[in-house]
Design a protein around this motif. Structure first.
Motif, PDB file in Angstrom:
ATOM      1  N   SER A 248     -31.118 -61.741 -35.212  1.00 38.47           N
ATOM      2  CA  SER A 248     -30.052 -61.440 -34.256  1.00 38.47           C
ATOM      3  C   SER A 248     -30.612 -60.548 -33.155  1.00 38.47           C
ATOM      4  N   GLU A 249     -29.798 -60.306 -32.132  1.00 38.98           N
ATOM      5  CA  GLU A 249     -30.222 -59.428 -31.035  1.00 38.98           C
ATOM      6  C   GLU A 249     -30.496 -58.012 -31.565  1.00 38.98           C
ATOM      7  N   THR A 250     -29.710 -57.563 -32.540  1.00 32.92           N
ATOM      8  CA  THR A 250     -29.948 -56.216 -33.088  1.00 32.92           C
ATOM      9  C   THR A 250     -31.327 -56.143 -33.740  1.00 32.92           C
TER      10      THR A 250
ATOM     11  N   ASP B  16     -34.467 -53.758 -32.802  1.00 31.06           N
ATOM     12  CA  ASP B  16     -35.126 -53.012 -33.866  1.00 31.06           C
ATOM     13  C   ASP B  16     -36.656 -53.215 -33.762  1.00 31.06           C
ATOM     14  N   ALA B  17     -37.066 -54.482 -33.606  1.00 31.65           N
ATOM     15  CA  ALA B  17     -38.502 -54.788 -33.497  1.00 31.65           C
ATOM     16  C   ALA B  17     -39.084 -54.149 -32.238  1.00 31.65           C
ATOM     17  N   ALA B  18     -38.308 -54.190 -31.151  1.00 28.36           N
ATOM     18  CA  ALA B  18     -38.795 -53.616 -29.887  1.00 28.36           C
ATOM     19  C   ALA B  18     -39.005 -52.106 -30.036  1.00 28.36           C
TER      20      ALA B  18
ATOM     21  N   ASN C  67     -39.240 -66.754 -43.899  1.00 27.45           N
ATOM     22  CA  ASN C  67     -39.698 -67.254 -42.601  1.00 27.45           C
ATOM     23  C   ASN C  67     -40.286 -66.080 -41.834  1.00 27.45           C
ATOM     24  N   ILE C  68     -41.409 -66.299 -41.184  1.00 25.09           N
ATOM     25  CA  ILE C  68     -42.000 -65.229 -40.370  1.00 25.09           C
ATOM     26  C   ILE C  68     -41.931 -65.675 -38.908  1.00 25.09           C
ATOM     27  N   ILE C  69     -41.227 -64.890 -38.092  1.00 22.23           N
ATOM     28  CA  ILE C  69     -41.058 -65.253 -36.679  1.00 22.23           C
ATOM     29  C   ILE C  69     -41.767 -64.203 -35.824  1.00 22.23           C
ATOM     30  N   ASP C  70     -42.746 -64.641 -35.063  1.00 20.54           N
ATOM     31  CA  ASP C  70     -43.449 -63.713 -34.175  1.00 20.54           C
ATOM     32  C   ASP C  70     -42.540 -63.391 -32.982  1.00 20.54           C
ATOM     33  N   VAL C  71     -42.174 -62.117 -32.846  1.00 25.73           N
ATOM     34  CA  VAL C  71     -41.253 -61.726 -31.762  1.00 25.73           C
ATOM     35  C   VAL C  71     -41.944 -60.769 -30.780  1.00 25.73           C
ATOM     36  N   THR C  72     -43.270 -60.884 -30.699  1.00 27.75           N
ATOM     37  CA  THR C  72     -44.012 -59.959 -29.832  1.00 27.75           C
ATOM     38  C   THR C  72     -43.520 -60.040 -28.383  1.00 27.75           C
TER      39      THR C  72
END
Ligand code: SF4
Length: 422
Positions: free
Chosen positions: A124-126, A130-132, A170-175
Motif C-alpha cells: 500500500s502507499e503507507t 515506510d520504505a522511503a 513475494n519480494i517487490i523491489d521498491v527502490t
C-alpha cells in the motif's frame, strides 16, 4: 548519541495527522483503549517477520529485547556491519533524530539491500512511505544502501508438506518508489519535529484522516464534542425489496447459522493458502433449538465441520446467515442461502460505523434487536480465532466460543424476524 524524536511508527502516525503525533507523545493518557484486534495484528506481524528471516538464513539478530535498549542495538548493528556480517535481522539505525529497526539487511557483494516485511497480502502507499523513511535513515547514516524491497505474503501460495518461505513471500523491489519520496520524507520529518515542539496540540479538525489509512486512537478524545447524527430509523436502512425477493424463493422454514471463521496468514494445512477463509465451528438455530460444535485445529477443522454439518442439515433446505453467504454457498452449494448483510443498505449506520467489519453489539444496537441472551465476551471473529488457535481445547475457551457463535445465530434469527415485519 542524542535521543531520537521519531520512530517508524510515530512517523507514519504523524503523516496521518500531526495532532495524533503530538497527543501520542505529550498527552498519551488521552489515547483510546487499544483494541484487541490491533494487538493480534501486531503479533501476527511478528510471527510473519520471523518466518521471513528464513529467506536469508544465518543472519544475526540485533533486536535489543527491550525498547529502552535501543542505543545498544544501534551500536551493535554498526559493529556487526564493520565485522562483515552479511545478513542482519532487526538492524537498528538512527539519523535525523529518527530511529528505525529494519527487518532484514543483506550484503549483496556490492552494497547493502534492505528488506521490510509486511504480513499483508499486498503493498500500500503507507508501506511505500515506510520504505522511503527506512531508506532515508539508512542512507543518512552513511551506509552504502543500494536498494530496498518490501516483502509481503503471496496469497496464491499453496502449502504442501512444510512452509517454503520462497513460495510464501513475494519480494517487490521498491527502490525507485523510495527514491521518488525522499524529498517528501525529509520535509515531513521537519514538519513532525516542529509539531512536537509546540506548547499545545496543533489545531486540526476531525476529518477523513481520522480513519485513513488507520483508525486513529484519539477518536474518543477528538470526536467527543462532535454532534452525532440523529439515529436513523432502522427500517430505512434495509432493502426491503431485496429481502422479500430472496425470501420468496426459500423452501420451507429456514435455519439460522453462524460459522466461526478463521483466516490464518500462514497456511496451517496441506492444500490451503494464506488468508484462506475456513471455519472451525458453527451454531445452528432451527425448530429443534440451538446446536453448536467446535473442531480441533490439529488437523483441518473444515473436514469434520462439513461432514457433521451435512448430517445436522438433513431436512433443512435453506439457511439464513449474516456476512457469510459466500463461504456457506461454497461449502453447501445444495442449500439455499440468504445473507442478511446483503439486505442492509450501503448508506446505513451499520456501514458508516463498521465499514466492512462485523460487530455483534453494533448490529443489536442499530436494529434494536433483543435476543434472549447477553452479549458474550468475544465480539469479533478475529479475537475468537486468536483464542481458538491459542487455547482450544481448554474448557473455558470452548464455553466462550460456543457462547459467541450461539449469540450470533440468535441475533441473526432476531434480525430476520425484524426484517419480516417491515
Ligand atoms: S482523531 Fe482525527 S483529528 Fe484527532 S488526532 Fe486522530 S486523526 Fe487527528
Amino acid at each position: 548519541m542524542e535521543k531520537h524524536l521519531l520512530s517508524k511508527s510515530t512517523f507514519i502516525r504523524g503523516n496521518q495527522c500531526l495532532k495524533s503525533l503530538y497527543l501520542n507523545k505529550k498527552r498519551s493518557f488521552l489515547r483510546d483503549r487499544i483494541p484487541k484486534e490491533r494487538l493480534i495484528v501486531f503479533q501476527r506481524g511478528h510471527q510473519v517477520g520471523e518466518l521471513a528471516q528464513d529467506l536469508f538464513p544465518g543472519g544475526i539478530n540485533m533486536s535489543p529485547g527491550h525498547p529502552a535498549a535501543y542505543k545498544k542495538a544501534i551500536i551493535n548493528t554498526g559493529e556487526k556491519i564493520k565485522e562483515g556480517f552479511p545478513v542482519i535481522y532487526e538492524a537498528a539505525f538512527q539519523h535525523d533524530q529518527v530511529m528505525i529497526y529494519l527487518d532484514i539487511l543483506v550484503h549483496t557483494g556490492t552494497g547493502w539491500h534492505a528488506y521490510e516485511v509486511k504480513s499483508s497480502g499486498g503493498i500500500s502507499e503507507t508501506y511505500m512511505m515506510d520504505a522511503a523513511l527506512q531508506y532515508h535513515v539508512i542512507k543518512g547514516t552513511g551506509l552504502d544502501i543500494t536498494g530496498i524491497s518490501l516483502v509481503h505474503i503471496d496469497k496464491g501460495y499453496v502449502l504442501e508438506d512444510e512452509i517454503d518461505p520462497k513460495g510464501l513471500f513475494n519480494i517487490i523491489d521498491v527502490t525507485e518508489e523510495a527514491l521518488s519520496r525522499q524529498d517528501y520524507v525529509k520535509d515531513q520529518i521537519e514538519r513532525e519535529k516542529e509539531a512536537l515542539t509546540l506548547e499545545h496540540s496543533p489545531k486540526i479538525d476531525v476529518g477523513p484522516q481520522c480513519r485513513e489509512p488507520y483508525d486513529c486512537d484519539f477518536l474518543g478524545h477528538c470526536w467527543k464534542n462532535v454532534p452525532k447524527p440523529a439515529k436513523k430509523d432502522p427500517s430505512l436502512q434495509i432493502d426491503k425489496d431485496a429481502f422479500n425477493n430472496a425470501s420468496i424463493n426459500l423452501a420451507g422454514n429456514p435455519a439460522f447459522i453462524k460459522l466461526l471463521p478463521m483466516r490464518p496468514a500462514i497456511p496451517m494445512y496441506r492444500g490451503t493458502h494464506p488468508y484462506q477463509q475456513m471455519a472451525y465451528g458453527y451454531a445452528l438455530k432451527d425448530g429443534k433449538g440451538f446446536r453448536s460444535s467446535l473442531y480441533p485445529h490439529t488437523t483441518n477443522p473444515m473436514d469434520a465441520l462439513l461432514s457433521d454439518l451435512k448430517t445436522k442439515l438433513e431436512g433443512i433446505t435453506s439457511l439464513v446467515c449474516f456476512g457469510q453467504g459466500y463461504l456457506i454457498r461454497n461449502l453447501l452449494p445444495e442449500v439455499d442461502v440468504i445473507d442478511l448483510k446483503d439486505m442492509i443498505l450501503p448508506e446505513s449506520e451499520y456501514y458508516s460505523e463498521m465499514k466492512d467489519k462485523f460487530d455483534l453489539e453494533k448490529l443489536r444496537v442499530i436494529f434494536s434487536l433483543q435476543p434472549d441472551d447477553k452479549l458474550p465476551d468475544y465480539l469479533s471473529d478475529a479475537v475468537a480465532e486468536h483464542y481458538y488457535l491459542k487455547e482450544y481445547p481448554s474448557e473455558g475457551i470452548k464455553d466462550k466460543l460456543e457462547a459467541f457463535e450461539t449469540s450470533w445465530a440468535g441475533t441473526i434469527e432476531a434480525l430476520h424476524s425484524y426484517m419480516k415485519t417491515l
